[in-house]
Scaffold this motif. Structure first.
Motif, short mmCIF file in Angstrom:
data_model
loop_
_atom_site.label_atom_id
_atom_site.label_comp_id
_atom_site.label_asym_id
_atom_site.label_seq_id
_atom_site.Cartn_x
_atom_site.Cartn_y
_atom_site.Cartn_z
N UNK A 138 93.59 87.28 96.93
CA UNK A 138 92.93 86.26 96.10
C UNK A 138 92.63 86.83 94.73
N UNK A 139 92.73 85.97 93.75
CA UNK A 139 92.31 86.40 92.41
C UNK A 139 91.90 85.19 91.60
N UNK A 140 91.24 85.46 90.48
CA UNK A 140 90.86 84.34 89.63
C UNK A 140 91.82 84.26 88.46
N UNK A 141 91.93 83.07 87.90
CA UNK A 141 92.91 82.82 86.84
C UNK A 141 92.65 83.74 85.66
N UNK A 142 93.71 84.17 85.03
CA UNK A 142 93.59 85.06 83.90
C UNK A 142 93.98 86.48 84.28
#
Lengths: 330, 566, 377
Positions: free
Chosen positions: B523-527
């Protein structure tokens, strides 16, 4: 004046038309084929479909094959004709693969809005009266949301566990915001068509509602819907690009043109090839769909129906008369 | 008339539906707000969840790995090893736990000998990163900017730059610094982000201040003494300090600042930083509403006394932290919410706020009442707000800015065309991937080690991010902080053979033949697409496993991670 | 006519209320709240988050929050405090606050000098008050200040030039003007020269306009006109006419192309209509036929799309405001959602939908003028 092959073909069509009836769709098809820009658009869309279908095995590289030794190199013959991106992936192969995503987003997105819109508009327009009024008020409410905000909200609410789901979310988001226009259009068509003589006649002979809708109303209102659809597809491709700009687009590493452009545009001076090639793909696709849509509109326009053929037939008769007169003189 | 009835009906139906759907999460809040004495029971007794919720949560918390980063607040390993990675910390989502680690942290917290303390943090870091492999550090942060070469600048590693120490070339008196966003607030107790602090650092002065080399120097204070047992700090303030309206700065202002920060009604995000002060946590969490129980008081106008629960060797770093800004309660009372506007704002720093056109620009000018006003060389600083990096770079190249950011995509060109403008600065912090130690297959230690050894961090920094000067991380403590161990001494380096061995061992333990049968979720966050795409690609290529990446927008990302860890 | 307008306005009230309800409900469903992460981007510890929720009344049941919000909005036109910008209200962020206060403050400064900084108004002056009571911060009255028409004009002028909504509206207005002034003639010309190279070129240009994403067009213009040619400033709004050009082109191009195509299509339809043939048959000059008869009718579809278009453009374009750093409200359409700034989301949605409703009404009324055959019922 000698006749070229295409003109001969035209003449044949004209005779055909004069000799026996031609269906609405056949007629439209012939008229579409005579529009040069539309044919160019059609061919380009054909190429796009070909690219989308062969994206798995024809491109020289896979869309995700990284090469850390050769990142961000410019176009280079013969191995990377469009250059490589930040992971050293081949831009040409990614643009090729991106056809699949961008085309699917556009086509599925517009089909979603078509299905919802046609169903909703058909019910509203066929029933009419108070229900129609209520349903249209709901459309007003939906229109009241800024599209972008609505898409963001939808995208944020929907979970995306993997890439496929992420793409499906985009379809849903785009479909959910796009159907209102279609619904209004179909409803308008239904409202005017259901008072027409042929529908009233069908009602008189006791045709069921389903039959009236399916056989009479729908086919006659589909023309404008298809035109609206073709003209709407470019807008969807741009919407996808804008979503990518905000960071809500197709999840990586799957490439879409919009995502590639929005990743590359900040480096327009350092690495222009990352923006120009996917950007070109977007522009050409939009041009193709626009020309195709315009051609379809002209071809499906009922006021234009048969005009080209009739005019041609008249011209032919005139020519024949003149030839006969010349022959008589001689 | 009848149509209107229809509308009314429809409206009521929609409203009811909305309320039903919207009230659902409310049930959870009720559980949270039970009286404190029942709280413990609530934790041990499993909260009954409806099948639907359970399913949703189960489907949500399927991450094996997640991306996160931490930027240090002060120069002590406590800020990352304990505050971020302690098994009880709200900032980590790995479900890891180890008794030795807990013991080491407790020892380190009360250890006053700096060397022994550092050694304890290093042992704790070894357990976390090497023995458990619960965290895979990727790289250490730094800060880069474009600054015109004829300007003398100084960026300390913590907090923002102090423009009073900068020098402009002859003949110029205005510095133009680009802000990437509107400062969310200039309320000294509520501001938490770098943009607001960039401004507040000029308008306000804490007890101490960071120098360019990372050490602290006296600012609002002159000196301090620590009691024998290390719990009572007596701070002597300078007597010539004045507010921008001419009032003298007295010890009570500092007390007011800390108390206002801790007051639950202020709802300050950084209140927890001051929990080391005795009674602070109780006051902030509402256990007591008597501010006099907090261990801070003014002995006289120029002497401040701070009492801690137990000795904290790094507390001098906190003296330079923005949580020690003094405040003027009379000003806040007079203007209410509007006290941060130009004309209302009263500060004790080298500059005063003269213009704030929201979402457009800010201007600060030299404060004639500042005690060191003679040392301040730049008369005026303008902060235009330019959101887009590409626009900022264009404006910088046109000469409209003196200090600016740039889009990382343009970096190669910048390094080639104007290398003397490019400034690289320390910014202690670590970018890492956390592993979920409670979910298969990342519950397997050998598998975690395989994941850790199969990331080529240098390739990510050199080729993908194009930042070859950045330091690849193997441990979590950044190089600028005492206790940094470096690759080879802690954690795992890129080593394909070792990775294969770990993977083989893991597969034997799990009873799996083909690595292609292993799937994990990252999982990761946008950017963060650049780094995460590379990590995903390397895991798939080097280990032959399947990696599904899930990317979310920041708010949703934190919320989902949080809800999985309740 | 009047009955029609009044009825339309009344119809829109339930629509707006429904929109506000759906938005309010949807915000609650979206994962993550305003206090999940702080401004620094770090997660906020639960106990501190609880303080914040309590401070803004978010710990109450949703229906109660909604009623409170709508109550304040309807009774006081108060959009509430921004949740992510402590100390700022949504009214300030959207409308720029009370400009009359600024104007009167300047008078005070002229009158009392530096002492004015410790003075304030007993209650915020309204535009139609005749005077305002000036008090010291201790509450002790100092003077009455009489509000002149000049002050009111000044306040209104500042609102029109400085308020974020108005900045967005200015950008939108210039772009729409550009789109109409170029789009309509382009459409007419290419309809009259249908299937000639003029038609093809005009349509090609207009399609090119639609197909370039806004952000690429924006940065392209900056590179060309600001950096390489050095003619125009890179960013900003409202300081010189030069700042208007690039944002207007960026935003206007897409609409211009759309309008050109629409005009062409409807013009083609109209010039084939019987009454145009009649007009020609009467021997009227071609120019008269086109300008007086055909143009008016071919503008009906353009008018229809103008309603939603104006609503969308006048409330600000996210991309253009982002790229050119313009302090309008367009940025909030995205940032409010990503920040989960609930009150700001409500504010932007309500502004947008109100604008949409009003412009659609205006379009309906405009029909009546363009084509008297369209009846209102």
């Amino acid at each position: 004046m000698g006749l070229s092959a295409s003109e001969r073909a035209k003449q044949q069509e004209e005779t055909q038309f004069l000799e026996r009836g031609v269906s609405l769709w056949q007629d439209a098809w012939h008229r579409l084929l005579r529009n040069r820009m539309a044919v160019a658009g059609l061919i380009f869309v054909g190429i796009l479909i070909f690219c989308a279908l062969t994206a798995d095995f024809l491109p020289p590289y896979s869309y995700r094959e990284a090469d850390y030794e050769n990142t961000r190199i410019g176009p280079r013959w013969p191995d990377h004709i469009f250059g490589t991106d930040k992971l050293g992936r081949d831009v040409f192969s990614r643009v090729w693969w991106g056809t699949r995503v961008s085309l699917t987003v556009a086509v599925v997105g517009s089909l979603t809005s078509l299905i919802i819109g046609v169903t909703y508009g058909a019910i509203s327009g066929y029933l009419g009266g108070r229900i129609d009024n209520l349903m249209m008020r709901f459309v007003d409410v939906m229109y009241g949301f800024p599209t972008l905000l609505f898409i963001i909200l939808i995208m944020v609410v929907l979970p995306s566990e993997n890439a496929i789901q992420g793409m499906i979310n985009i379809f849903i988001a785009i479909g959910v915001v796009g159907w209102m226009g279609m619904a209004r259009l179909i409803r308008g068509q239904f409202l005017s068509l259901r008072e027409k003589e042929f529908v009233l006649a069908a009602k008189m002979v006791g045709a069921s509602h389903a039959r009236i809708i399916a056989r009479h109303l729908l086919p006659n209102s589909l023309g404008p819907a298809i035109v609206a659809l073709t003209l709407g597809i470019p807008g969807l491709i741009l919407t996808e690009a804008t979503l990518s700009f905000i960071g809500l687009g197709v999840p990586p590493p799957i490439p879409s043109w919009g995502q590639m452009v929005s990743e590359g545009w900040r480096g327009l001076r350092a690495t222009p090839h990352l923006t120009i090639f996917p950007g070109l793909a977007i522009t050409l696709t939009m041009l193709a769909f626009n020309f195709l849509g315009d051609g379809l509109r002209d071809a499906l326009d009922p006021t234009m129906r048969g005009t080209a053929l009739v005019r041609a037939a008249r011209r032919k008769r005139r020519k024949a008369r003149r030839a006969a007169a010349r022959a008589a003189k001689a | 008339m009848k149509t209107r009835t229809w509308y009314l009906l429809a409206g009521v139906v929609v409203l009811a539906a909305l309320l039903i759907t919207a009230c659902k999460p409310q049930v959870q809040t009720v559980v949270v707000t039970v009286p404190p004495e029942v709280k413990e029971v609530q934790v041990t007794v499993p909260v009954p969840v409806t099948p639907e919720e359970e399913e949703g949560l189960g489907a949500q918390c399927t991450y094996n790995a997640y991306r996160m980063g931490w930027v240090m607040d002060y120069a002590d390993a406590n800020n990352i090893v304990n505050e971020v990675f302690h098994p009880d910390s709200p900032f980590q989502y790995t479900f890891w736990d180890d008794q030795t680690f807990r013991d080491l942290v407790d020892q380190a917290l009360v250890e006053t000998d700096p060397d022994a303390r550092v050694a304890l943090w290093q042992q704790a870091e070894q357990i976390l990163v090497t023995d458990y492999a619960a965290v895979i550090p990727i790289f250490h942060y730094d800060r880069t900017a474009l600054v015109r070469p004829d300007i003398q600048y100084e960026f300390p590693p913590f907090g923002g730059p102090s423009f009073m120490k900068w020098q402009l070339p002859e003949g110029r008196d205005t510095l133009r610094v680009r802000l990437g966003t509107e400062p969310p607030t200039l309320d000294v107790n509520l501001a938490t982000d770098t943009t607001s602090h960039m401004i507040l650092n000029q308008l306000m002065e804490s007890l101490y201040r960071y120098k360019g080399d990372g050490t602290i120097e006296p600012a609002g204070a002159e000196s301090y003494e620590v009691s024998e047992d290390g719990t009572v700090y007596t701070i002597h303030l300078r007597q010539d300090a004045k507010w921008s309206d001419g009032e003298p700065v007295v010890a009570q202002h500092y007390v007011d600042g800390v108390l206002r920060l801790l007051n639950p009604e202020t709802a300050a995000e950084y209140a927890y930083v001051m929990y080391y002060i005795s009674g602070a946590q109780a006051y902030n969490t509402g256990e007591t509403d008597d501010p006099s129980t907090v261990g801070i008081r003014a002995i006289d106008d120029y002497t401040l006394e701070v009492t801690l629960d137990k000795p904290q060797a790094f507390f001098d770093s906190i003296l330079a932290f923005f949580t020690f800004y003094p405040v003027r309660l009379d000003v806040i009372e007079q203007y209410g919410d509007q006290w941060t506007e130009p004309g209302n704002f009263v500060g004790n720093g080298p500059y005063v706020l003269t213009e704030w056109a929201h979402e457009d620009h800010l201007v600060i000018e030299k404060n004639p009442n500042y005690h060191d006003a003679d040392q301040v060389s730049i008369e005026r600083v303008e902060f235009p707000i330019i959101v887009e990096d590409a626009t900022a770079l264009a404006a910088y190249e046109r000469g409209e800015l003196d200090v600016s950011g740039y889009p990382s995509e343009e970096l190669p060109r910048i390094l080639e065309e104007m290398p003397d403008h490019f400034v690289r600065l320390p910014y202690p912090g670590t970018y890492y991937i956390g592993l979920n130690t409670a979910l298969a297959p990342t519950d397997n230690l050998n598998f975690r080690k395989a994941l850790a050894s199969s990331i080529d961090k240098r390739a990510i920094l050199d080729a993908v991010l194009n930042m070859p000067w950045r330091i690849d991380a193997c441990g979590v403590i950044p190089p600028e902080i005492p206790g940094y161990q470096g690759c080879g001494k802690v954690g795992y380096q890129f080593d394909l053979d070792a990775a294969q061995q770990y993977l083989q061992a893991a597969m034997d333990e799990m009873g799996i033949e083909d690595p292609g049968d292993i799937s994990i979720q990252l999982w990761f966050n946008r950017g963060n697409e650049d780094v995460i795409e590379a990590v995903e690609e390397q895991w798939e290529t080097n280990l032959g496993i399947n990696v599904n990446v899930v990317n979310m927008e920041w708010g949703a990302y934190l919320d989902t991670l949080d809800s999985c860890n309740d | 006519m009047q009955r029609f307008i009044i009825r339309r306005i009344l119809w829109n009230i339930p629509v707006l209320i429904l929109i506000s309800m759906v938005t309010f409900g949807m915000m609650q469903i979206v994962p993550g709240g305003p206090f999940t992460a702080g401004a620094s981007g770090r997660p906020i510890p639960p106990e501190i988050r609880a303080h914040m929720m309590a401070k803004y009344g978010l710990d109450k049941p949703v229906w109660q929050q909604y009623l409170n919000y709508m109550g304040r909005l309807i009774l006081h036109f108060d959009f509430g405090p921004s949740l992510r910008r402590p100390g700022r209200t949504v009214n300030q962020m959207l409308f720029g606050g009370n400009f009359l206060v600024d104007v009167l403050r300047e008078h005070l400064r002229d009158e009392f000098g530096t002492a004015a900084s410790s003075m304030t108004f007993a209650e915020p002056p309204g535009l139609f008050d005749s005077r305002a009571l000036v008090v010291k911060t201790s509450g002790e009255p100092v003077a009455y200040i009489y509000i002149t028409w000049a002050d009111r004009f000044e306040a209104v002028k500042r609102f029109l030039t400085l308020a974020p909504v108005m900045v967005s509206a200015q950008v939108g207005l210039v772009s729409i003007a550009l789109a109409l002034l170029i789009g309509i003639p382009l459409g007419i010309i290419s309809a009259l020269k249908q299937n000639t190279w003029i038609d093809y070129i005009a349509m090609f240009i207009s399609m090119l306009g639609v197909s370039i994403p806004n952000f690429i067009l924006g940065i392209g213009l900056i590179l060309i006109f600001a950096l390489w040619l050095g003619w125009l400033p890179t960013y900003g709004w409202g300081e010189s006419w030069k700042q208007v050009i690039m944002p207007a082109i960026t935003l206007g191009t897409g609409g211009m192309a759309f309008i050109a195509r629409l005009t062409r299509a409807s013009m083609l339809e109209v010039i084939r209509a019987d009454y145009i043939r009649t007009a020609r048959a009467k021997g009227l000059a071609e120019r008269v036929v086109i300008l007086r008869h055909a143009l008016k009718n071919s503008l009906i579809p353009v008018t229809t799309v103008l309603g939603p278009m104006m609503a969308a453009w006048l409330t600000g374009s996210f991309l253009v405001e982002w790229v050119f750093s313009i302090g309008g409200i367009g940025k909030f359409f995205v940032s409010a959602v990503t920040d989960r700034d609930y009150t700001l989301i409500m504010g932007t949605i309500l502004i947008y939908s109100t604008a949409l409703v009003l412009f659609n009404l205006a379009v309906d009324i405009a029909y009546g003028f363009i084509d008297p055959r369209i009846r209102f019922d």
